[in-house]
Motif scaffolding. Structure first.
Motif, short mmCIF file in Angstrom:
data_model
loop_
_atom_site.label_atom_id
_atom_site.label_comp_id
_atom_site.label_asym_id
_atom_site.label_seq_id
_atom_site.Cartn_x
_atom_site.Cartn_y
_atom_site.Cartn_z
N ALA A 81 -43.34 79.14 74.05
CA ALA A 81 -42.06 79.58 74.61
C ALA A 81 -40.99 78.51 74.42
O ALA A 81 -39.83 78.83 74.13
N LEU A 82 -41.36 77.25 74.58
CA LEU A 82 -40.41 76.16 74.37
C LEU A 82 -39.90 76.15 72.93
O LEU A 82 -38.71 75.96 72.68
N ARG A 83 -40.79 76.35 71.98
CA ARG A 83 -40.39 76.43 70.58
C ARG A 83 -39.38 77.56 70.37
O ARG A 83 -38.39 77.40 69.68
N GLY A 84 -39.67 78.70 70.97
CA GLY A 84 -38.78 79.85 70.83
C GLY A 84 -37.41 79.61 71.43
O GLY A 84 -36.40 80.09 70.91
N SER A 88 -34.26 76.95 66.25
CA SER A 88 -33.69 78.10 65.54
C SER A 88 -34.82 78.84 64.85
O SER A 88 -35.93 78.30 64.65
N ALA A 89 -34.56 80.07 64.43
CA ALA A 89 -35.58 80.86 63.73
C ALA A 89 -36.02 80.15 62.45
O ALA A 89 -37.21 80.11 62.13
N ASP A 149 -36.65 62.64 62.72
CA ASP A 149 -35.22 62.93 62.77
C ASP A 149 -35.06 64.41 63.07
O ASP A 149 -35.61 65.26 62.36
N VAL A 150 -34.33 64.70 64.13
CA VAL A 150 -34.14 66.07 64.60
C VAL A 150 -32.67 66.43 64.46
O VAL A 150 -31.81 65.74 65.01
N GLN A 151 -32.40 67.50 63.71
CA GLN A 151 -31.03 67.96 63.53
C GLN A 151 -30.81 69.17 64.44
O GLN A 151 -31.66 70.06 64.53
N SER A 152 -29.67 69.17 65.13
CA SER A 152 -29.34 70.24 66.06
C SER A 152 -27.96 70.79 65.76
O SER A 152 -27.06 70.05 65.36
N ASP A 153 -27.79 72.08 65.97
CA ASP A 153 -26.49 72.73 65.82
C ASP A 153 -25.65 72.40 67.05
O ASP A 153 -26.11 72.60 68.18
#
Length: 166
Positions: A81-84, A88-89, A149-153
């Motif tokens: 659920a956390l992944r969802g 992003s898809a 490295d984590v990219q976020s919108d």
């Protein structure tokens, strides 16, 4: 029973109760004081749901808690659920592809669970922010460390990409 006997009995009972209270109070105060000291030693945390790096921090904290709790039957569904919610898809598909190929967790890039984690903002541009997740695998001076490295919108705060960092 005479009035004098009752007064003596009541005085004795009051004195015994007072002495008992006097003996117990320091012990209770000592227990309370040590509990307060321990509580003060605990670190504090804060958050801001508008901060994209905080969003990554919240995800990794909750995700690691879920995958750490192997004896809890609700842990695996919680991790999913956390992944969802946080990814992003497209990121979910990339993670699933990594897991199918490498037989390892695509969020942690490992088959086990770190004992510590830290997240730091490393920059932003073109509508995205990047955070560096540092995972510590064990305790002591020789504990292994890995970085992601984590990219976020910036608009949706969804994690759009994860890459192992050098």
């Amino acid at each position: 029973m005479s009035v004098r006997s009752r007064k003596t009995l009541l005085t004795g009972a009051a004195l015994a109760a007072g002495l008992t209270l006097a003996a117990v109070t320091p012990a209770l105060a000592g227990a309370s004081a040590s509990h307060t000291t321990r509580a003060a030693a605990v670190s504090t945390a804060q958050g801001d749901p508008r901060n994209v790096t905080q969003h990554v921090t919240d995800f990794y904290g909750a995700y690691i808690d879920a995958v750490w709790a192997t004896d809890d039957p609700s842990a695996a569904p919680a991790a999913k659920a956390l992944r969802g919610f946080y990814l992003s898809a497209a990121a979910q598909k990339k993670v699933a592809a990594f897991e199918a190929k490498e037989h390892a967790d695509g969020i942690l890039f490992a088959q086990n669970v770190p004992v510590k984690w830290q997240v730091a903002y490393t920059g932003s541009g073109a509508g995205h922010a990047t955070s560096r997740v540092t995972l510590t695998w064990g305790d002591g001076p020789r504990a292994e460390v890995s970085r992601i490295d984590v990219q976020s919108d910036l608009k949706t705060q969804k994690i759009t990409d994860l890459k192992q960092a050098g």
